[in-house]
Scaffold this motif. Structure first.
Motif, PDB file in Angstrom:
ATOM      1  N   ALA A   1      53.285  30.946 -47.264  1.00 14.64           N
ATOM      2  CA  ALA A   1      54.122  30.513 -46.145  1.00 14.64           C
ATOM      3  C   ALA A   1      54.241  28.994 -46.126  1.00 14.64           C
ATOM      4  CB  ALA A   1      53.546  31.028 -44.830  1.00 14.64           C
ATOM      5  N   GLN A   2      53.133  28.295 -46.442  1.00 16.39           N
ATOM      6  CA  GLN A   2      53.186  26.827 -46.481  1.00 16.39           C
ATOM      7  C   GLN A   2      54.153  26.345 -47.564  1.00 16.39           C
ATOM      8  OE1 GLN A   2      49.171  25.528 -47.154  1.00 16.39           O
ATOM      9  NE2 GLN A   2      48.454  26.122 -45.129  1.00 16.39           N
ATOM     10  N   ILE A   3      54.064  26.945 -48.765  1.00 18.31           N
ATOM     11  CA  ILE A   3      54.913  26.517 -49.880  1.00 18.31           C
ATOM     12  C   ILE A   3      56.379  26.814 -49.559  1.00 18.31           C
ATOM     13  CG2 ILE A   3      55.427  26.857 -52.328  1.00 18.31           C
ATOM     14  CD1 ILE A   3      52.791  25.690 -52.353  1.00 18.31           C
ATOM     15  N   LEU A   4      56.637  27.993 -48.990  1.00 20.18           N
ATOM     16  CA  LEU A   4      58.016  28.347 -48.648  1.00 20.18           C
ATOM     17  C   LEU A   4      58.597  27.337 -47.659  1.00 20.18           C
ATOM     18  CD1 LEU A   4      57.860  32.246 -48.297  1.00 20.18           C
ATOM     19  CD2 LEU A   4      58.998  30.931 -50.077  1.00 20.18           C
TER      20      LEU A   4
ATOM     21  N   VAL B   1      62.507  29.812 -39.750  1.00 20.05           N
ATOM     22  CA  VAL B   1      61.507  28.760 -39.650  1.00 20.05           C
ATOM     23  C   VAL B   1      60.147  29.382 -39.944  1.00 20.05           C
ATOM     24  CG1 VAL B   1      60.520  26.996 -38.183  1.00 20.05           C
ATOM     25  CG2 VAL B   1      62.897  27.679 -37.870  1.00 20.05           C
ATOM     26  N   PHE B   2      59.439  28.803 -40.897  1.00 16.43           N
ATOM     27  CA  PHE B   2      58.104  29.309 -41.184  1.00 16.43           C
ATOM     28  C   PHE B   2      57.104  28.615 -40.281  1.00 16.43           C
ATOM     29  CE2 PHE B   2      60.371  30.100 -45.115  1.00 16.43           C
ATOM     30  CZ  PHE B   2      60.004  31.401 -45.361  1.00 16.43           C
ATOM     31  N   LYS B   3      56.100  29.386 -39.857  1.00 16.69           N
ATOM     32  CA  LYS B   3      55.034  28.793 -39.061  1.00 16.69           C
ATOM     33  C   LYS B   3      53.722  28.979 -39.813  1.00 16.69           C
ATOM     34  CE  LYS B   3      56.423  31.382 -35.739  1.00 16.69           C
ATOM     35  NZ  LYS B   3      56.366  32.224 -34.550  1.00 16.69           N
ATOM     36  N   PRO B   4      53.564  28.233 -40.908  1.00 14.20           N
ATOM     37  CA  PRO B   4      52.372  28.470 -41.716  1.00 14.20           C
ATOM     38  C   PRO B   4      51.097  28.006 -41.033  1.00 14.20           C
ATOM     39  CG  PRO B   4      53.654  26.650 -42.617  1.00 14.20           C
ATOM     40  CD  PRO B   4      54.405  27.157 -41.432  1.00 14.20           C
ATOM     41  N   ILE B   5      49.969  28.655 -41.414  1.00 19.37           N
ATOM     42  CA  ILE B   5      48.661  28.194 -40.957  1.00 19.37           C
ATOM     43  C   ILE B   5      48.399  26.862 -41.628  1.00 19.37           C
ATOM     44  CG2 ILE B   5      46.231  28.820 -40.722  1.00 19.37           C
ATOM     45  CD1 ILE B   5      46.872  31.587 -41.631  1.00 19.37           C
ATOM     46  N   GLN B   6      47.859  25.921 -40.894  1.00 15.93           N
ATOM     47  CA  GLN B   6      47.543  24.631 -41.489  1.00 15.93           C
ATOM     48  C   GLN B   6      46.332  24.766 -42.392  1.00 15.93           C
ATOM     49  OE1 GLN B   6      49.580  22.013 -41.235  1.00 15.93           O
ATOM     50  NE2 GLN B   6      50.789  23.601 -40.222  1.00 15.93           N
ATOM     51  N   GLY B   7      46.253  23.915 -43.406  1.00 22.38           N
ATOM     52  CA  GLY B   7      45.062  23.823 -44.232  1.00 22.38           C
ATOM     53  C   GLY B   7      44.857  25.014 -45.135  1.00 22.38           C
TER      54      GLY B   7
ATOM     55  N   VAL C   1      53.467  36.429 -42.982  1.00 24.08           N
ATOM     56  CA  VAL C   1      54.053  37.452 -43.847  1.00 24.08           C
ATOM     57  C   VAL C   1      55.563  37.272 -43.863  1.00 24.08           C
ATOM     58  CG1 VAL C   1      54.400  39.913 -44.169  1.00 24.08           C
ATOM     59  CG2 VAL C   1      52.232  39.067 -43.313  1.00 24.08           C
ATOM     60  N   PRO C   2      56.137  37.097 -45.053  1.00 25.56           N
ATOM     61  CA  PRO C   2      57.594  36.948 -45.079  1.00 25.56           C
ATOM     62  C   PRO C   2      58.263  38.250 -44.634  1.00 25.56           C
ATOM     63  CG  PRO C   2      56.660  36.808 -47.300  1.00 25.56           C
ATOM     64  CD  PRO C   2      55.540  37.093 -46.377  1.00 25.56           C
ATOM     65  N   LYS C   3      59.211  38.116 -43.759  1.00 28.76           N
ATOM     66  CA  LYS C   3      59.911  39.304 -43.289  1.00 28.76           C
ATOM     67  C   LYS C   3      61.296  39.324 -43.899  1.00 28.76           C
ATOM     68  CE  LYS C   3      57.110  38.960 -39.264  1.00 28.76           C
ATOM     69  NZ  LYS C   3      56.364  37.833 -39.859  1.00 28.76           N
ATOM     70  N   LEU C   4      61.803  40.516 -44.075  1.00 25.03           N
ATOM     71  CA  LEU C   4      63.141  40.640 -44.620  1.00 25.03           C
ATOM     72  C   LEU C   4      64.123  40.207 -43.543  1.00 25.03           C
ATOM     73  CD1 LEU C   4      64.458  41.827 -47.240  1.00 25.03           C
ATOM     74  CD2 LEU C   4      65.097  43.721 -45.785  1.00 25.03           C
TER      75      LEU C   4
END
Lengths: 332, 325
Positions: free
Chosen positions: B192-195, A279-285, A267-270
């Protein structure tokens, strides 16, 4: 009263395409017919207590809307049963009928959910009149009362939906649901299609109505922030299954399931420090196709801590404290 | 300071409608430097998308850019003939749209459409073009890119399609990408991945970006500068941190205060009353005045842009430091 109110027991919903005549004959003869069945909801059990707001969170395609429709009694589950105060909410048979008016729904898109050719007053009064909750003569007063309650001018009753903005239309949709005097309100993404400055108004309206009417709510949303704000308990859904459920503070403060954790991280935080360092820590896949979900734990192909057991064995929901997580590795 | 890459000044775009002239973009001015991410924030109907389209010369009748200028490295783009504009569009300035399902042609393979985009601006042999396409697709995180070139858009998921759309924008290594709500239609985990991808792209390539969005949180994690639009005008702009930490315009402060993450769970949210005005019936002064808690007689005249260091705002009664919004 805090007795169990709405109870979903081992509810599943499968959607399979209609087989052609040839395929049906082949299947009857014992042939191997490929049926592309989608398990939209897969063995979900949950309870909602009177006066409670349960948030149902998940990404698109996880089955949250289907589960909402089953909970509201507007769709029959393939397996399992939904009871309100111990009484089934939907009848049996191939064309089942909803048996209760005590559960009402507010839908996502107020541009699609209001009949453009009906006046606001008729939209709100239609249900109560049809179910004999109010006489035709008394309907106008009822409409006026509910319009006032949702923050609209009672004189709007004679207008048409196109004369209203999205936020006002959502208020009308809420008034329509509440005019049926429901005990439970199922809200399917009720603020998702609204503008940012309008969302807060509708969130406040839900808070106010909960206080005034003691409403029980099933609040379906992909927006973790809004759910946190409105709900007492939260259920996280992934590919048709509940992977974690519990008190909102517990889920947000100490998520046990790796998917919940990853979702909260996404979730993007302000940021009001130098945002360029974030730094984003996105879920893979990506979300796997519900036509062929992974075996074992559905989340294992994307899970950073998956082990062999996760590939074969479906983890059960294990309770610890005020929350339960369906993960072999969840701390207990 | 070096000259900005893009300088927009007094840009005005109007649409002739039955209800009268609708001014979707109303005297918008801002600059974007090389390597800078500019967040353009506003609600639906605030004019942020039309601003992006106007920069690219994509406004079709009954719409028309009626005033102002858009200069790219000093070259005026407003009024540029079609051919000259086409030489810039897709090469020096590219756009990424909200809905990747609408951007991509469903009946052409990814490789075919990307090839068309390449040959629009460059002479490249088939083999070399495919190599280039695969490299760009790999860059935006598409696995097995060389083979995926023969796939069609419907064979990609929503997130992957948006990656393809971003890759198409990147083909000619443009100086500026205008991204219009590129993650709004996507799930949070894919967003989040795209960002993350976009962030590293900007850092590595040094291209500039205008990131159009209604979501303050997404913008705050990417943008160096933020411009807030309301009813066709920019009401406030400045360095992202400054604007978000100490907003000056009461629309910005209202938006920030209404975020659920800013409140105790279960507590009443601070809400902006009313709804955005219709662009055909704008109030004569500040367009936000009818919804503003501080509005008075002064707000019946249009507030001028007030410059304060690197920031500008247009408000007669700006939020003061320490004041509760």
């Amino acid at each position: 009263m805090s007795a169990t109110f709405l109870e979903l027991s081992a509810v599943s919903k499968r959607f399979s395409p209609r087989l052609s005549l040839g395929e049906r004959i082949a299947a009857a003869l014992g042939g191997d017919v490929e049926t592309r069945t989608v398990h939209a909801v897969d063995g979900v059990s949950l309870t909602i207590k009177a006066g409670e707001a349960l948030g149902l969170v998940g990404e698109s395609g996880c089955g949250k809307t289907t589960l909402g429709r089953i909970a509201a009694g507007s769709m029959a589950p393939s397996e399992g049963i939904v009871r309100l105060d111990g009484v089934p909410v939907i009848g049996p048979g191939p064309h089942p009928r909803k048996l209760t008016t005590r559960i009402q729904t507010v839908f996502q898109d107020p541009f699609a959910s209001l009949d453009p050719r009906m006046r606001i007053g008729d939209i709100i009064a239609e249900g109560p009149i049809a179910h004999g909750l109010v006489s035709k003569d008394a309907a106008a007063a009822l409409v006026g009362e509910w319009l006032g309650r949702v923050g609209l001018d009672p004189s709007f009753a004679s207008r048409y939906p196109h004369m209203f903005s999205g936020g006002q239309r959502q208020r009308v949709a809420i008034a329509r649901a509440l005019a049926m005097k429901p005990d439970i309100l199922v809200c399917d993404e009720p603020v998702a299609s609204l503008d940012v400055s309008i969302q807060a108004q509708i969130v406040n309206l839900f808070l106010q109505l909960r206080r005034e009417l003691g409403l029980t709510m099933l609040f379906i949303s992909h927006d973790l922030g809004v759910v946190r704000h409105i709900c007492d308990r939260v259920a996280i859904m992934y590919l048709g299954r509940i992977v974690e459920i519990g008190a909102a503070e517990a889920i947000y403060g100490d998520p046990r399931h790796p998917y919940t954790r990853a979702l909260l991280d996404s979730v993007p935080k302000l940021v009001i420090e130098d945002g360029t360092n974030v730094v984003f820590k996105p879920i893979q896949g990506e979300l796997p196709s519900p036509l062929s979900p992974p075996r074992g734990c559905h989340f294992h192909p994307r899970c950073p801590i998956a082990m062999d057991r996760c590939r074969g064995e479906i983890p059960a929901l294990k309770a610890s404290g005020t929350q339960s997580a369906a993960c072999h590795l969840a701390p207990t | 300071m070096t000259a900005p890459l893009l300088a927009v000044e007094g840009l005005t775009t109007e649409f002739a409608t039955k209800a009268g002239i609708l001014r979707a973009v109303n005297g918008v001015s801002f600059e974007v430097a090389r390597g800078e991410v500019m967040g353009l924030v506003g609600e639906s109907g605030s004019g942020k998308t039309v601003t992006g389209f106007s920069i690219l010369g994509l406004i079709d009748p009954p719409g028309r850019v009626t005033g102002g200028s858009v200069r790219l490295d000093g070259q005026e783009l407003v009024g540029l003939p079609g051919g000259a504009m086409r030489a810039i569009r897709g090469k020096r300035i590219a756009m990424v749209f909200q809905d990747p399902a609408m951007t991509l042609n469903p009946v052409l393979s990814i490789g075919t459409q990307m090839g068309l985009a390449i040959r629009a601006h460059a002479n490249m042999s088939e083999a070399k073009a495919r190599q280039h396409m695969a490299a760009v697709l790999t860059r935006v995180g598409i696995p097995d890119a060389a083979r995926r070139l023969d796939a069609f858009p419907h064979q990609f998921s929503g997130g992957m399609r948006q990656r393809v759309a971003i890759a198409m924008a990147l083909l000619h290594a443009p100086d500026l990408i205008i991204a219009d709500e590129p993650t709004t239609a996507l799930d949070v985990s894919i967003q989040a991945q795209i960002l993350a991808e976009v962030k590293s792209l900007v850092a590595e390539t040094g291209m500039a970006m205008i990131w159009i969005s209604h979501d303050l949180a997404t913008v705050s994690s990417l943008a160096h500068r933020i411009a807030v639009m309301y009813a066709g005008r920019i009401v406030e702009q400045g360095p992202a941190v400054a604007v978000l930490r100490q907003p000056r315009h009461r629309y910005t402060s209202g938006l920030l205060a209404s975020l659920p993450s800013r409140a105790q769970p279960g507590a009443e949210l601070v809400q902006i009353p009313g709804a955005p005005p219709s662009l055909t019936a704008l109030p004569p002064g500040c367009a936000f005045a009818p919804r503003c808690p501080r509005a008075d007689r002064a707000c019946e005249t249009l507030p001028a842009m007030t410059r304060e260091g690197q920031r500008v705002h247009a408000c007669h009664h700006p939020v003061e430091a320490g004041e509760a919004a």
